[in-house]
Design a protein around this motif. Structure first.
Motif, PDB file in Angstrom:
ATOM      1  N   UNK A  68       0.806  -1.228   0.000  1.00 14.72           N
ATOM      2  CA  UNK A  68       0.000   0.000   0.000  1.00 14.72           C
ATOM      3  C   UNK A  68       0.840   1.280   0.000  1.00 14.72           C
ATOM      4  N   UNK A  69       2.115   1.197   0.353  1.00 15.34           N
ATOM      5  CA  UNK A  69       2.899   2.420   0.514  1.00 15.34           C
ATOM      6  C   UNK A  69       3.249   3.153  -0.785  1.00 15.34           C
ATOM      7  N   UNK A  70       3.268   2.475  -1.953  1.00 18.83           N
ATOM      8  CA  UNK A  70       3.481   3.243  -3.186  1.00 18.83           C
ATOM      9  C   UNK A  70       2.407   4.297  -3.449  1.00 18.83           C
ATOM     10  N   UNK A  71       1.276   4.230  -2.730  1.00 18.99           N
ATOM     11  CA  UNK A  71       0.211   5.227  -2.897  1.00 18.99           C
ATOM     12  C   UNK A  71       0.289   6.352  -1.865  1.00 18.99           C
ATOM     13  N   UNK A  72       1.290   6.347  -1.025  1.00 15.10           N
ATOM     14  CA  UNK A  72       1.366   7.356   0.041  1.00 15.10           C
ATOM     15  C   UNK A  72       1.338   8.775  -0.521  1.00 15.10           C
TER      16      UNK A  72
ATOM     17  N   UNK B 289      -5.743   3.633   3.046  1.00 15.67           N
ATOM     18  CA  UNK B 289      -6.340   2.594   3.884  1.00 15.67           C
ATOM     19  C   UNK B 289      -6.479   1.310   3.077  1.00 15.67           C
ATOM     20  N   UNK B 290      -6.480   0.191   3.795  1.00 12.12           N
ATOM     21  CA  UNK B 290      -6.467  -1.120   3.144  1.00 12.12           C
ATOM     22  C   UNK B 290      -7.704  -1.907   3.538  1.00 12.12           C
ATOM     23  N   UNK B 291      -8.738  -1.850   2.715  1.00 11.37           N
ATOM     24  CA  UNK B 291      -9.943  -2.643   2.964  1.00 11.37           C
ATOM     25  C   UNK B 291      -9.692  -4.116   2.668  1.00 11.37           C
ATOM     26  N   UNK B 292      -8.748  -4.392   1.764  1.00 11.76           N
ATOM     27  CA  UNK B 292      -8.511  -5.750   1.261  1.00 11.76           C
ATOM     28  C   UNK B 292      -7.383  -6.435   2.023  1.00 11.76           C
ATOM     29  N   UNK B 293      -7.332  -6.196   3.323  1.00  8.04           N
ATOM     30  CA  UNK B 293      -6.213  -6.694   4.129  1.00  8.04           C
ATOM     31  C   UNK B 293      -6.153  -8.218   4.183  1.00  8.04           C
TER      32      UNK B 293
ATOM     33  N   UNK C 297       0.764  -5.149   3.826  1.00  6.85           N
ATOM     34  CA  UNK C 297       1.163  -3.737   3.841  1.00  6.85           C
ATOM     35  C   UNK C 297       2.355  -3.468   2.935  1.00  6.85           C
ATOM     36  N   UNK C 298       3.336  -4.350   2.977  1.00  8.34           N
ATOM     37  CA  UNK C 298       4.573  -4.116   2.230  1.00  8.34           C
ATOM     38  C   UNK C 298       4.690  -4.987   0.983  1.00  8.34           C
ATOM     39  N   UNK C 299       3.596  -5.585   0.557  1.00 10.56           N
ATOM     40  CA  UNK C 299       3.611  -6.352  -0.673  1.00 10.56           C
ATOM     41  C   UNK C 299       4.214  -7.735  -0.516  1.00 10.56           C
ATOM     42  N   UNK C 300       4.516  -8.355  -1.657  1.00  7.96           N
ATOM     43  CA  UNK C 300       5.063  -9.701  -1.687  1.00  7.96           C
ATOM     44  C   UNK C 300       6.574  -9.629  -1.925  1.00  7.96           C
TER      45      UNK C 300
END
Length: 379
Positions: free
Chosen positions: A208-212, A251-255, A260-263
């Motif tokens: 998710x952080x690339x969208x910060x 925000x991450x609805x699809x948790x 958070x930090x990807x694969x």
């Protein structure tokens, strides 16, 4: 439908729709003055129409369909270059099914196949790799395209080819990244966007952080969403509540799927195989800096652009859109598909003029499949 039915629960959906309506009413959002929310991913666009969310949701929410269909944003010149490779007599060209019918300036890959080119649909670049192993006397080229979702699998195929020392396998790399076009849209003074529904599958890879930067630099909320109806409704509500509360966050609805930090395995493969292009052409958006990936010099032997002297590695041609085609305007959310003068007339799924009518994630295909054909017939 174990593990899916709970995300299609009509009781939960009604509760979310009521909460969305209440938030819109508190903000004074109306059909005339709506909150504009862009769903970036074409998969989300199809889910919205498949489940009728555009009709069920409060009129104060306006969905804007974003450039989240990798086949749709591919410029015609790249299709032409792919056809040029495929028409070489010693080549087996492999591609995903979505790309077969995308029109180029001269023809589509499907038309080239009908004229004798050896073009094969595959489910994975590993299928193309296996074809290379079985056909050592033929050049096997994989048409690598897609966002960060499909980028790791192509990278893993290239790594495997390098380990095996295969001499007849290359990739025509058209992999692109999601954050950069979002920035281009936000920098457009003519675009009104109040918030974003973030792509689920891409985020599964990159986190998710690339969208910060969206929240930090542009003060716009973004919520990474799943693909079921309650996923999307909850995500819309989360965007609205951020706007209502005067804040902007990622925000991450699809948790349940998106870490958070990807694969880390996928990200490592991407970093090893690819580097950023200085720029890449997007259909409807033009050249966007650092938005495309190319194969690193260490894997040059597996780069079709290098091997065949084509594409950005040679002289890249800019090909204009067909006469009357409004793919660019639809792709950037400026108009709805039905506002295109060719929709349902010069452009249908049987005879597509633009990529958005072809792809399973295209906005025009969604409008047609879930009611657009009836709308045209009623005119």
């Amino acid at each position: 439908m174990k593990f899916a039915s709970e995300f299609r629960d009509p009781v939960a959906a009604k509760a979310l729709l009521s909460a969305i309506a209440a938030s819109c009413d508190r903000m004074g959002a109306t059909r005339e003055e709506p909150v504009y929310i862009m769903e970036i991913c074409g998969g989300h666009t199809h889910s919205i129409f498949r489940y009728g969310l555009d009709k069920l949701i409060h009129p104060g929410v306006e969905f804007i369909h974003g450039p989240g269909c990798p086949v749709c944003v591919l410029p015609m010149a790249r299709v032409d270059e792919c056809v040029e490779i495929a028409e070489r007599p010693d080549v087996i060209l492999c591609t995903f099914g979505d790309a077969m019918r995308v029109p180029g300036h001269r023809k589509s890959l499907m038309q080239a196949k009908a004229e004798g080119a050896d073009i094969r649909m595959v489910y994975s670049p590993l299928d193309a790799l296996e074809l290379a192993r079985r056909n050592p006397g033929r050049e096997v080229v994989f048409f690598g395209l897609g966002f960060e979702t499909t980028t790791p699998s192509t990278a893993l195929a290239i790594q495997a080819a390098a380990r095996e020392g295969l001499k007849n396998f290359t990739v025509f790399c058209n992999h692109i990244t999601v954050p950069e076009p979002i920035k281009a849209l936000l920098d457009d003074p003519d675009m009104r966007l109040d918030g974003f529904i973030g792509p689920g599958h891409v985020s599964m890879v990159i986190g998710v952080h690339p969208y910060d930067f969206i929240a930090r630099d542009y003060a716009k909320p973004i919520v990474v969403a799943g693909f079921e109806p309650t996923d999307l409704l909850q995500s819309v509500l989360m965007v609205l509540l951020q706007i209502e509360q005067g804040r902007a966050a990622v925000e991450n609805q699809y948790a349940r799927v998106v870490p958070e930090h990807g694969n880390p395995v996928s990200l490592a493969a991407i970093a090893d195989v690819y580097e950023r292009r200085p720029s890449f052409e997007w259909r409807g958006l033009g050249e966007i800096d650092a938005s495309g990936l190319r194969i690193r010099p260490k894997y040059r032997a597996f780069d079709a652009e290098e091997k065949f002297g084509i594409g950005y590695g040679a002289v890249h041609r800019v090909v204009p859109e067909p006469e009357g085609c409004a793919c660019g305007a639809v792709m950037t959310g400026r108009i709805k598909p039905t506002a295109c003068p060719q929709f349902g007339k010069g452009c249908t799924p049987d005879m597509p003029l633009g990529a958005l009518m072809v792809s399973s994630e295209g906005a025009c295909a969604a409008y047609w499949q879930y009611g657009g054909a009836r709308a045209v017939a009623a005119e």
